[in-house]
Design an enzyme around this catalytic site. Structure first.
Site, PDB file in Angstrom:
ATOM      1  N   LYS A   1       1.290   4.605  -2.857  1.00  0.00           N
ATOM      2  CA  LYS A   1       0.690   5.895  -2.445  1.00  0.00           C
ATOM      3  C   LYS A   1       2.458   6.572  -2.830  1.00  0.00           C
ATOM      4  CE  LYS A   1      -3.500   5.132  -1.836  1.00  0.00           C
ATOM      5  NZ  LYS A   1      -4.593   6.315  -2.413  1.00  0.00           N
TER       6      LYS A   1
ATOM      7  N   TYR B   1       0.900  -1.035   0.173  1.00  0.00           N
ATOM      8  CA  TYR B   1      -0.149   0.059   0.044  1.00  0.00           C
ATOM      9  C   TYR B   1       1.128   1.380  -0.098  1.00  0.00           C
ATOM     10  CZ  TYR B   1      -3.395   3.808   0.894  1.00  0.00           C
ATOM     11  OH  TYR B   1      -4.269   4.870   2.013  1.00  0.00           O
TER      12      TYR B   1
END
Length: 237
Positions: free
Chosen positions: A146, A142
């Site tokens: 990002k 994740y």
């Protein structure tokens, strides 16, 4: 500076906690129309909201939305996904690809598809929702996606500035939505986040650090890597 008054806004991931506030707040600030997009479009109680089906990982779905929303002046790349546990080596190929396609390639491809439309407008904006975890790799895949989106936003900003498109990147830690339900850490109210984002857009700002976590993590980027990740000092020799 860009006013939301009279704007035509498109929100990806509009059915979620943050997305719903983007739809409502845009209307409250005078937007003339909001395209509320999601994988499963839902009905809204305001005729100014136009629900559209959009899967940001599907090129045909993106093209269909571009064809239906050629009057957009503000694009909000809000759709995202996460995994249920941290790490980058422990996830399956499918989990890794889903995060890359939804959190990085999806927003990039949506921005690329809408760039000609936005460039033709007098005032237009792209808003990318990053994460404080863009700057802190404890969330594994994740965090990696990002961080990639943060870099892409910087590139988009440079490339589209000559075309008059203002690109805003947003960093925030946990937000009080279903995605963060597992955490007991402090959480930002989604209404407060959206208010800060739109205030920044109207003030002509390029970046939103929406909470203390984001401010602290950005300030720490210049520190030695051992200071950012003190757990490294406990690794085996």
């Amino acid at each position: 500076m860009t006013t939301l008054n009279g704007a035509v806004v498109l929100v990806t991931g509009a059915n979620g906690g943050i997305g719903t506030h983007f739809v409502r707040d845009a209307l409250a600030r005078g937007a003339s129309k909001v395209y509320a997009t999601a994988r499963t479009a839902r009905t809204w109680d305001d005729e100014r909201v136009v629900p559209l089906t959009l899967d940001v990982t599907d090129p045909d779905s993106i093209l269909a939305v571009v064809g239906a929303a050629g009057d957009v002046t503000v694009l909000i790349n809000n759709a995202g996904t996460s995994v249920s546990s941290p790490g980058i080596l422990s996830h399956s190929d499918e989990e890794i690809r889903a995060n890359v396609e939804t959190n990085f390639l999806g927003p990039l491809f949506v921005a690329r598809a809408f760039a000609p439309i936005l460039s033709a407008k007098d005032e237009s904006v792209i808003i990318d929702i990053h994460s404080a975890l863009s700057w802190y790799a404890v969330a594994g895949i994740y965090s990696a996606t990002k961080a990639a989106l943060w870099s892409a936003t910087n590139s988009l900003r440079l490339e589209l500035a000559p075309e008059g498109v203002h690109v805003v990147g947003v960093h925030v830690g946990y937000v009080d939505t279903a995605m963060a339900a597992h955490s007991t850490d402090p959480k930002t109210d989604p209404a407060d986040l959206v208010r800060a984002v739109f205030d920044a857009v109207e003030a002509g700002e390029y970046e939103v650090l929406a909470d203390d976590t984001s401010v602290r993590l950005k300030a720490g980027l210049s520190a030695p890597i051992e200071a950012v990740y003190p757990q490294l000092t406990g690794t085996k020799a």
